[in-house]
Enzyme design. Sequence first.
Site, PDB file in Angstrom:
ATOM      1  N   HIS A  28       0.822  -1.214   0.000  1.00 60.07           N
ATOM      2  CA  HIS A  28       0.000   0.000   0.000  1.00 60.07           C
ATOM      3  C   HIS A  28       0.852   1.258   0.000  1.00 60.07           C
ATOM      4  CE1 HIS A  28       0.897   0.483   4.287  1.00 60.07           C
ATOM      5  NE2 HIS A  28       0.352  -0.697   4.559  1.00 60.07           N
ATOM      6  N   CYS A  46       2.923  -4.911   6.696  1.00 56.71           N
ATOM      7  CA  CYS A  46       2.678  -4.700   5.271  1.00 56.71           C
ATOM      8  C   CYS A  46       3.946  -4.235   4.558  1.00 56.71           C
ATOM      9  CB  CYS A  46       1.574  -3.652   5.089  1.00 56.71           C
ATOM     10  SG  CYS A  46      -0.043  -4.202   5.695  1.00 56.71           S
TER      11      CYS A  46
END
Length: 122
Positions: free
Chosen positions: A80, A97
């Site tokens: 992301h 992440c």
Amino acid sequence: MYLLHHDEVLRDYDIGLGFAPRGHKRFSGDGRTPEGTYIIDRRNPNSKYHLSIGVSYPNKYDDAFASTQGKSPGGDIFIHGRPPEYRDGRRDWTAGCIAVTDDEIEQIYAMVRDGTPITIRP
């Protein structure tokens, strides 16, 4: 991070990882990014991190290991962009992440399809 087509590098990116960037993710909350081969399995055009594409962690092996320890393997691992508070370039701030810039996630989001394999190596 390298975006490949077969053996050809199409693009490369500097990335940020989990806040505990060494070692394979084992449990929910450990701050690590998974290592191994997964697939891109979902996308979120309304992510609070600009855009995001999902990584298929945990797999059956991750689930089994965490289960033997009586813990949850965690989940919701994505590639992301960055929210405003992390646009200063700080690295290794995610909860597991893989972070890139907002411009870069726009490129990746457009180029990578669901079902694409992803290998994350230490």
